[in-house]
Design a protein around this motif. Structure first.
Motif, PDB file in Angstrom:
ATOM      1  N   SER A  57       0.809  -1.219   0.000  1.00 21.86           N
ATOM      2  CA  SER A  57       0.000   0.000   0.000  1.00 21.86           C
ATOM      3  C   SER A  57       0.842   1.268   0.000  1.00 21.86           C
ATOM      4  CB  SER A  57      -0.929   0.018   1.220  1.00 21.86           C
ATOM      5  OG  SER A  57      -1.773  -1.099   1.203  1.00 21.86           O
ATOM      6  N   ALA A  58       2.120   1.113   0.255  1.00 22.13           N
ATOM      7  CA  ALA A  58       3.030   2.266   0.264  1.00 22.13           C
ATOM      8  C   ALA A  58       4.037   2.149  -0.877  1.00 22.13           C
ATOM      9  CB  ALA A  58       3.740   2.342   1.615  1.00 22.13           C
ATOM     10  N   PHE A  59       3.587   1.623  -2.015  1.00 23.40           N
ATOM     11  CA  PHE A  59       4.418   1.452  -3.202  1.00 23.40           C
ATOM     12  C   PHE A  59       5.655   0.617  -2.932  1.00 23.40           C
ATOM     13  CE2 PHE A  59       1.974   5.132  -4.704  1.00 23.40           C
ATOM     14  CZ  PHE A  59       1.629   4.687  -5.969  1.00 23.40           C
ATOM     15  N   ILE A  73      -3.947   7.570   3.632  1.00 16.90           N
ATOM     16  CA  ILE A  73      -3.536   6.808   2.451  1.00 16.90           C
ATOM     17  C   ILE A  73      -4.506   5.637   2.345  1.00 16.90           C
ATOM     18  CG2 ILE A  73      -1.732   5.380   1.413  1.00 16.90           C
ATOM     19  CD1 ILE A  73       0.263   6.949   3.214  1.00 16.90           C
ATOM     20  N   ARG A  74      -4.964   5.385   1.131  1.00 14.74           N
ATOM     21  CA  ARG A  74      -5.872   4.263   0.905  1.00 14.74           C
ATOM     22  C   ARG A  74      -5.364   3.481  -0.299  1.00 14.74           C
ATOM     23  NH1 ARG A  74     -11.788   6.111   0.076  1.00 14.74           N
ATOM     24  NH2 ARG A  74     -10.968   6.906  -1.883  1.00 14.74           N
ATOM     25  N   ALA A  75      -5.258   2.167  -0.131  1.00 10.89           N
ATOM     26  CA  ALA A  75      -4.846   1.304  -1.237  1.00 10.89           C
ATOM     27  C   ALA A  75      -5.886   0.210  -1.401  1.00 10.89           C
ATOM     28  CB  ALA A  75      -3.479   0.695  -0.960  1.00 10.89           C
ATOM     29  N   THR A  76      -6.290  -0.025  -2.653  1.00 11.14           N
ATOM     30  CA  THR A  76      -7.301  -1.050  -2.911  1.00 11.14           C
ATOM     31  C   THR A  76      -6.930  -1.863  -4.144  1.00 11.14           C
ATOM     32  OG1 THR A  76      -8.604   0.536  -4.189  1.00 11.14           O
ATOM     33  CG2 THR A  76      -9.249   0.201  -1.897  1.00 11.14           C
ATOM     34  N   ILE A 129      -3.639   3.364  -5.404  1.00  8.37           N
ATOM     35  CA  ILE A 129      -3.162   4.008  -4.186  1.00  8.37           C
ATOM     36  C   ILE A 129      -3.532   5.478  -4.270  1.00  8.37           C
ATOM     37  CG2 ILE A 129      -1.165   4.527  -2.720  1.00  8.37           C
ATOM     38  CD1 ILE A 129       0.140   1.983  -3.857  1.00  8.37           C
ATOM     39  N   GLU A 130      -4.221   5.938  -3.217  1.00 12.73           N
ATOM     40  CA  GLU A 130      -4.701   7.310  -3.164  1.00 12.73           C
ATOM     41  C   GLU A 130      -4.278   7.926  -1.842  1.00 12.73           C
ATOM     42  OE1 GLU A 130      -9.037   7.129  -5.041  1.00 12.73           O
ATOM     43  OE2 GLU A 130      -8.729   5.638  -3.466  1.00 12.73           O
ATOM     44  N   ASP A 131      -4.227   9.244  -1.826  1.00  8.46           N
ATOM     45  CA  ASP A 131      -4.011   9.909  -0.544  1.00  8.46           C
ATOM     46  C   ASP A 131      -4.953  11.094  -0.413  1.00  8.46           C
ATOM     47  OD1 ASP A 131      -2.716  11.908  -2.085  1.00  8.46           O
ATOM     48  OD2 ASP A 131      -1.122  12.162  -0.630  1.00  8.46           O
ATOM     49  N   SER A 132      -5.034  11.584   0.813  1.00  8.85           N
ATOM     50  CA  SER A 132      -5.954  12.668   1.128  1.00  8.85           C
ATOM     51  C   SER A 132      -5.346  13.504   2.248  1.00  8.85           C
ATOM     52  CB  SER A 132      -7.291  12.088   1.580  1.00  8.85           C
ATOM     53  OG  SER A 132      -8.105  13.091   2.145  1.00  8.85           O
ATOM     54  N   ASN A 166     -11.385  13.565   0.932  1.00  9.09           N
ATOM     55  CA  ASN A 166     -11.249  13.749  -0.514  1.00  9.09           C
ATOM     56  C   ASN A 166      -9.971  13.072  -0.995  1.00  9.09           C
ATOM     57  OD1 ASN A 166     -13.581  15.545  -0.798  1.00  9.09           O
ATOM     58  ND2 ASN A 166     -12.357  16.940   0.451  1.00  9.09           N
ATOM     59  N   PHE A 167     -10.123  11.883  -1.583  1.00  8.67           N
ATOM     60  CA  PHE A 167      -8.983  11.094  -2.032  1.00  8.67           C
ATOM     61  C   PHE A 167      -8.723  11.313  -3.512  1.00  8.67           C
ATOM     62  CE2 PHE A 167     -10.012   8.964   1.860  1.00  8.67           C
ATOM     63  CZ  PHE A 167      -8.797   8.455   2.308  1.00  8.67           C
ATOM     64  N   SER A 168      -7.449  11.263  -3.876  1.00 10.85           N
ATOM     65  CA  SER A 168      -7.081  11.288  -5.283  1.00 10.85           C
ATOM     66  C   SER A 168      -5.872  10.381  -5.479  1.00 10.85           C
ATOM     67  CB  SER A 168      -6.777  12.715  -5.753  1.00 10.85           C
ATOM     68  OG  SER A 168      -5.760  13.282  -4.978  1.00 10.85           O
ATOM     69  N   PRO A 169      -5.767   9.775  -6.669  1.00 12.49           N
ATOM     70  CA  PRO A 169      -4.642   8.866  -6.928  1.00 12.49           C
ATOM     71  C   PRO A 169      -3.311   9.597  -6.770  1.00 12.49           C
ATOM     72  CG  PRO A 169      -6.312   8.664  -8.638  1.00 12.49           C
ATOM     73  CD  PRO A 169      -6.690   9.858  -7.804  1.00 12.49           C
ATOM     74  N   ILE A 170      -2.312   8.852  -6.318  1.00 12.31           N
ATOM     75  CA  ILE A 170      -0.971   9.415  -6.146  1.00 12.31           C
ATOM     76  C   ILE A 170       0.015   8.495  -6.863  1.00 12.31           C
ATOM     77  CG2 ILE A 170      -0.666   8.260  -3.907  1.00 12.31           C
ATOM     78  CD1 ILE A 170       1.032  10.698  -3.039  1.00 12.31           C
ATOM     79  N   SER A 171       0.980   9.081  -7.557  1.00 14.37           N
ATOM     80  CA  SER A 171       1.989   8.294  -8.270  1.00 14.37           C
ATOM     81  C   SER A 171       3.064   7.843  -7.290  1.00 14.37           C
ATOM     82  CB  SER A 171       2.623   9.134  -9.386  1.00 14.37           C
ATOM     83  OG  SER A 171       3.447  10.137  -8.814  1.00 14.37           O
ATOM     84  N   ASP A 172       3.848   6.850  -7.699  1.00  9.17           N
ATOM     85  CA  ASP A 172       4.905   6.368  -6.821  1.00  9.17           C
ATOM     86  C   ASP A 172       5.964   7.437  -6.576  1.00  9.17           C
ATOM     87  OD1 ASP A 172       5.571   5.920  -9.558  1.00  9.17           O
ATOM     88  OD2 ASP A 172       7.165   4.542  -8.965  1.00  9.17           O
ATOM     89  N   ASP A 173       6.243   8.287  -7.578  1.00  5.83           N
ATOM     90  CA  ASP A 173       7.212   9.389  -7.387  1.00  5.83           C
ATOM     91  C   ASP A 173       6.706  10.395  -6.365  1.00  5.83           C
ATOM     92  OD1 ASP A 173       9.060   8.371  -9.192  1.00  5.83           O
ATOM     93  OD2 ASP A 173       8.220   9.493 -10.887  1.00  5.83           O
ATOM     94  N   SER A 174       5.449  10.796  -6.500  1.00  2.00           N
ATOM     95  CA  SER A 174       4.870  11.740  -5.543  1.00  2.00           C
ATOM     96  C   SER A 174       4.814  11.131  -4.152  1.00  2.00           C
ATOM     97  CB  SER A 174       3.459  12.147  -5.974  1.00  2.00           C
ATOM     98  OG  SER A 174       3.492  12.851  -7.180  1.00  2.00           O
ATOM     99  N   PHE A 175       4.465   9.854  -4.097  1.00  2.00           N
ATOM    100  CA  PHE A 175       4.388   9.170  -2.804  1.00  2.00           C
ATOM    101  C   PHE A 175       5.743   9.182  -2.108  1.00  2.00           C
ATOM    102  CE2 PHE A 175       4.338   5.749   0.198  1.00  2.00           C
ATOM    103  CZ  PHE A 175       3.041   5.701   0.672  1.00  2.00           C
TER     104      PHE A 175
END
Length: 166
Positions: free
Chosen positions: A53-55, A96-99, A109-112, A117-126
């Motif tokens: 869930s954390a890439f 952080i939410r991973a499904t 994988i999304e974060d808020s 309000n969740f939005s997808p996050i890339s592995d680089d941003s994460f």
């Protein structure tokens, strides 16, 4: 707080067992928790899901043996894995939410920043925003001396500070 659910089915040829979280160990888990339970109760599965869930599959600092194990959980043809992991900081509300809704689906994988309000996050941003520390050394016994030394140094520093106050 960590809330999670999963379903892991492993095709072993002669049998195909399915594993889900044991009711005794279901979340949500508070900020500080200890994972304890009998063999096959899902302790390692939970830790692996948190890493995924954390890439953890893409993080180059994760031990290669562990990364291979995570990759096998997700991509091996003999396993079927679905899950939902929610990690929430109750102070800041950041989450952080991973499904993964089906065994063939990609992991989302999304974060808020507010936990709503969740939005997808890339592995680089994460990797820029969060720090995944999840590693299993090749030989854990070798680390005991290092850990003992670190504890001793911390203890000495605390003792010195206490003595200066007293």
């Amino acid at each position: 707080m960590i809330d999670y659910d999963y379903r892991l089915t492993i095709d072993m040829g002669t049998k195909k067992p399915t594993y889900v979280p044991d009711d005794e160990y279901k979340g949500p888990l508070k900020n500080i928790f200890r994972i304890e339970g009998p063999n096959m109760s899902g302790k390692s599965t939970l830790m692996n899901l948190i890493a995924i869930s954390a890439f953890g599959l893409k993080n180059k600092s994760v031990n290669k043996v562990l990364q291979k194990h995570l990759d096998d959980m997700v991509h091996d043809k003999s396993t079927e894995l679905t899950f939902c992991v929610n990690i929430v900081d109750p102070v800041s509300g950041r989450a952080i939410r991973a499904t993964r809704n089906s065994p063939d689906a990609d992991i989302l994988i999304e974060d808020s920043d507010d936990g709503k309000n969740f939005s997808p996050i890339s592995d680089d941003s994460f990797s820029r925003k969060y720090n995944l520390i999840y590693d299993i050394p090749d030989n854990p016994i070798d680390r005991l001396a290092d850990i003992s030394h670190e504890i001793s140094v911390i203890h000495q520093n605390c003792s010195s500070k206490l003595n200066s106050v007293l």
